[in-house]
Write an enzyme that holds these catalytic residues in place. Structure first.
Site, PDB file in Angstrom:
ATOM      1  N   ASN A   1       0.769  -1.228   0.020  1.00  0.00           N
ATOM      2  CA  ASN A   1      -0.103  -0.122   0.045  1.00  0.00           C
ATOM      3  C   ASN A   1       0.848   1.267   0.056  1.00  0.00           C
ATOM      4  O   ASN A   1       0.453   2.048  -0.459  1.00  0.00           O
ATOM      5  CB  ASN A   1      -0.960  -0.003   1.274  1.00  0.00           C
ATOM      6  CG  ASN A   1      -2.213  -0.719   0.988  1.00  0.00           C
ATOM      7  OD1 ASN A   1      -2.358  -1.069  -0.085  1.00  0.00           O
ATOM      8  ND2 ASN A   1      -2.814  -1.274   1.989  1.00  0.00           N
TER       9      ASN A   1
ATOM     10  N   ARG B   1     -11.249  11.571   8.056  1.00  0.00           N
ATOM     11  CA  ARG B   1     -11.693  10.756   7.096  1.00  0.00           C
ATOM     12  C   ARG B   1     -13.020  10.092   7.166  1.00  0.00           C
ATOM     13  O   ARG B   1     -13.774   9.833   6.340  1.00  0.00           O
ATOM     14  CB  ARG B   1     -10.607   9.924   6.691  1.00  0.00           C
ATOM     15  CG  ARG B   1      -9.277  10.552   6.315  1.00  0.00           C
ATOM     16  CD  ARG B   1      -8.240   9.463   6.034  1.00  0.00           C
ATOM     17  NE  ARG B   1      -7.137  10.337   5.495  1.00  0.00           N
ATOM     18  CZ  ARG B   1      -5.934   9.374   5.121  1.00  0.00           C
ATOM     19  NH1 ARG B   1      -5.900   8.409   5.574  1.00  0.00           N
ATOM     20  NH2 ARG B   1      -4.916  10.148   4.690  1.00  0.00           N
TER      21      ARG B   1
END
Length: 592
Positions: A180, A421
């Site tokens: 990632n 987020r």
């Protein structure tokens, strides 16, 4: 008479074939491609992929990539596909796992080259490539340390362990390293960094600790949060001075942080981190086995971890260790079954930004030998992602510089653009179509360096009607069917907030500029799974703990595979600090 006619017909056919070219004769036989070199173009994640294919005797003998803008690491997928196509003499090959868009664009280019040759895939000569599975080799090796995972945490641990004098090997199940980290923006939160001092920003380690604890709803282990915050700056300096990572000369302001403290790697992409780490690993002669999946941990009679069983493309491995195993295999954001097991709301309807390799393998292996797991139900979504693929959009950098307004289909703001987020993601999901629209003007576009850093992504977004550039706000709004009159009113109010230095609607914590200079840009986006906060429980030494709270000897873990560091929600740019700090700690301690 019939025999005479048949004889004359045969003579005529032979005479006809004798007057044909070789390719025409082959055509008469039912399949033929004229020998030659043919070009083809396809479109990957990074835009145009141009290739050159050589065909001899109905066989693809070579494929050369003439140009591409794919992310370093992902472009290795084209080498893998080339090998498969030439081996099978067929374009009917599987795409490379984790490199879907690159694979799609490359195969599109090869098919275009075939079309340029006036051919179809079925005209290629058939080749039998079946093999005997019984020929698979069994390999046994011993190393001081075996590291599972070649992402940012695994490579950090490998470099530190090697520098400490250990014999290290890294196993990576994917066909490329990076995990990632490679596909992230890779911004890095570090209190008291050199750029903060240059800008006169007051910050402290304690402030970073409190922001992280608050951002995770106080569900994180404070011991781990403090370890991360206290060592974050040293980790960033280590990446710069030891690994060669170049940091930009400016900072980003991520949601949930109380001050601007996030460093930006060159190009605002994780490829800067991974490229430099891989170069360092090569310099140190650290072997990295790609396409090699760790499947289980080996323990002795006392429960100490003494090795790893793994499966490769052409062999099965048994790796035994003199010192330790480090698990750095990432989270489980791409494992839908595992997501639903711990959080039923995060089902298959939600796309993911993660590498397809993020399937929780390390968590499962550790749990099988008694490791404790923490916070598995805490799964974070990222608010600004590709509605078609789930890929995180670097266009969103503009928001982190403070330059964008986020609106819904009705043209209204509905959330703080620099909020947490999870809060932003849930707010977007509640809007019409479960999407949002991020508006930016030309001065913000230039200040955010979007064309400079992410040109290929912009090309992709334009091509797929996810981004529009227009001379007026109305024209941009009309492209997506947004209420243009309401959007203009929203922009006018927002510009007034910028002039006043305060946002009474959503309390946006940074208001650096108005939105008024054309042309204007609007990007359509949706939330996608981005980070799994849960995982293996560790202590501040990166040692794995069992369900009774005791250390499992010989086993360390670092990165997204661990739990307890981010609580219910990870603040943006904390991940790179996390993987670097605990990757270093794991590598140093495992080598002792």
């Amino acid at each position: 008479m019939k025999r005479i006619l048949a004889f004359l017909l045969t003579v005529m056919m032979v005479a006809t074939l004798a007057g044909c070219s070789k390719s025409e004769q082959a055509d008469a036989k039912g399949s033929s491609i004229k020998d030659g070199v043919y070009e083809g173009i396809g479109y990957g994640k990074g835009g145009e992929i141009k290739i050159e294919t050589t065909i001899v005797d109905d066989t693809i003998t070579d494929i050369k990539v003439l140009s591409n803008n794919e992310t370093p690491g992902f472009n290795s997928a084209m080498d893998t596909l080339t090998e498969s196509i030439i081996l099978k003499n067929s374009v009917d090959v599987d795409g490379v796992s984790g490199c879907t868009l690159t694979s799609k664009g490359f195969l599109e280019a090869v098919n275009a080259a075939l079309a340029a040759a006036g051919a179809t895939p079925d005209m290629l000569k058939k080749i039998d490539v079946s093999s005997d599975a019984s020929d698979e080799k069994q390999i046994e090796e011993t190393h001081d340390i075996v590291i599972i995972g070649a992402g940012g945490a695994g490579l950090t641990a490998a470099i530190e362990a090697k520098n400490a004098g250990a014999d290290v090997i890294v196993l990576e199940k994917m066909p490329l390293a990076g995990g990632n980290t490679l596909i992230s923006g890779a911004e890095y939160a570090a209190a008291n960094n050199w750029l903060q001092k240059k800008e006169g920003i007051e910050d402290s380690v304690e402030q970073h600790v409190q922001d992280t604890l608050k951002g995770g709803d106080y569900k994180a282990k404070e011991e781990l949060v403090r370890t991360m915050a206290e060592n974050a700056l040293a980790g960033a300096e280590w990446l710069r001075d030891e690994v060669g990572v170049v940091w930009e000369e400016e900072l980003m302001f991520f949601g949930g942080h109380s001050v601007k403290r996030s460093l930006i790697p060159s190009g605002a992409s994780g490829k800067e981190i991974i490229t430099k780490q891989l170069a360092k690993a090569k310099e140190l002669n650290i072997p990295i086995l790609l396409n090699t999946k760790a499947v289980s941990l080996i323990t002795d009679n006392g429960g100490k971890v003494i090795g790893v069983e793994a499966e490769g493309k052409d062999a099965n491995y048994t790796f035994t260790t003199n010192k330790a195993v480090i698990i750095a295999s990432g989270g489980f954001g791409s494992n839908i079954e595992m997501r639903v097991k711990y959080n039923p709301e995060i089902d298959k309807t939600i796309l993911s930004t993660n590498s397809v390799g993020s399937t929780g393998d390390g968590i499962v292996m550790a749990e099988e030998i008694g490791a404790s797991l923490l916070g598995m139900e805490y799964i974070q979504t990222y608010p600004i992602c590709d509605p078609l693929t789930g890929t995180l959009l670097y266009y969103d950098d503009a928001r982190l510089y403070g330059h964008t307004i986020i609106v819904n289909k009705e043209g209204k703001r509905f959330v703080e653009e620099l909020g947490r987020r999870d809060v932003m993601s849930m707010a977007i999901k509640a809007q019409t179509g479960h999407v949002c629209y991020e508006l930016l003007d030309q001065k913000g576009f230039e200040a955010s360096k979007l064309q400079e850093n992410h040109g290929p992504e912009l090309e992709y977004l334009y091509k797929n009607n996810l981004l529009v550039k227009a001379d007026t706000i109305k024209e941009a709004a009309d492209f997506f069917g947004i209420d243009a009159e309401e959007l203009q009113s929203t922009v006018d109010r927002y510009n007034g907030y910028v002039a006043d230095g305060k946002d009474p609607e959503f309390n946006k914590r940074s208001l650096p500029s108005t939105v008024e200079v054309g042309p204007f840009y609007i990007c359509k986006a949706a939330p996608a799974v981005h980070h799994t906060m849960g995982g293996i429980e560790i202590n501040s030494k990166a040692q794995v703990l069992n369900t009774e709270g005791n250390v499992i000897e010989g086993l360390y873990a670092a990165g997204e595979v661990t739990g307890g560091i981010q609580g219910t929600n990870r603040l943006g740019s904390n991940a790179l600090a996390d993987i670097t700090v605990f990757g270093r700690i794991a590598g140093q301690n495992a080598a002792k």
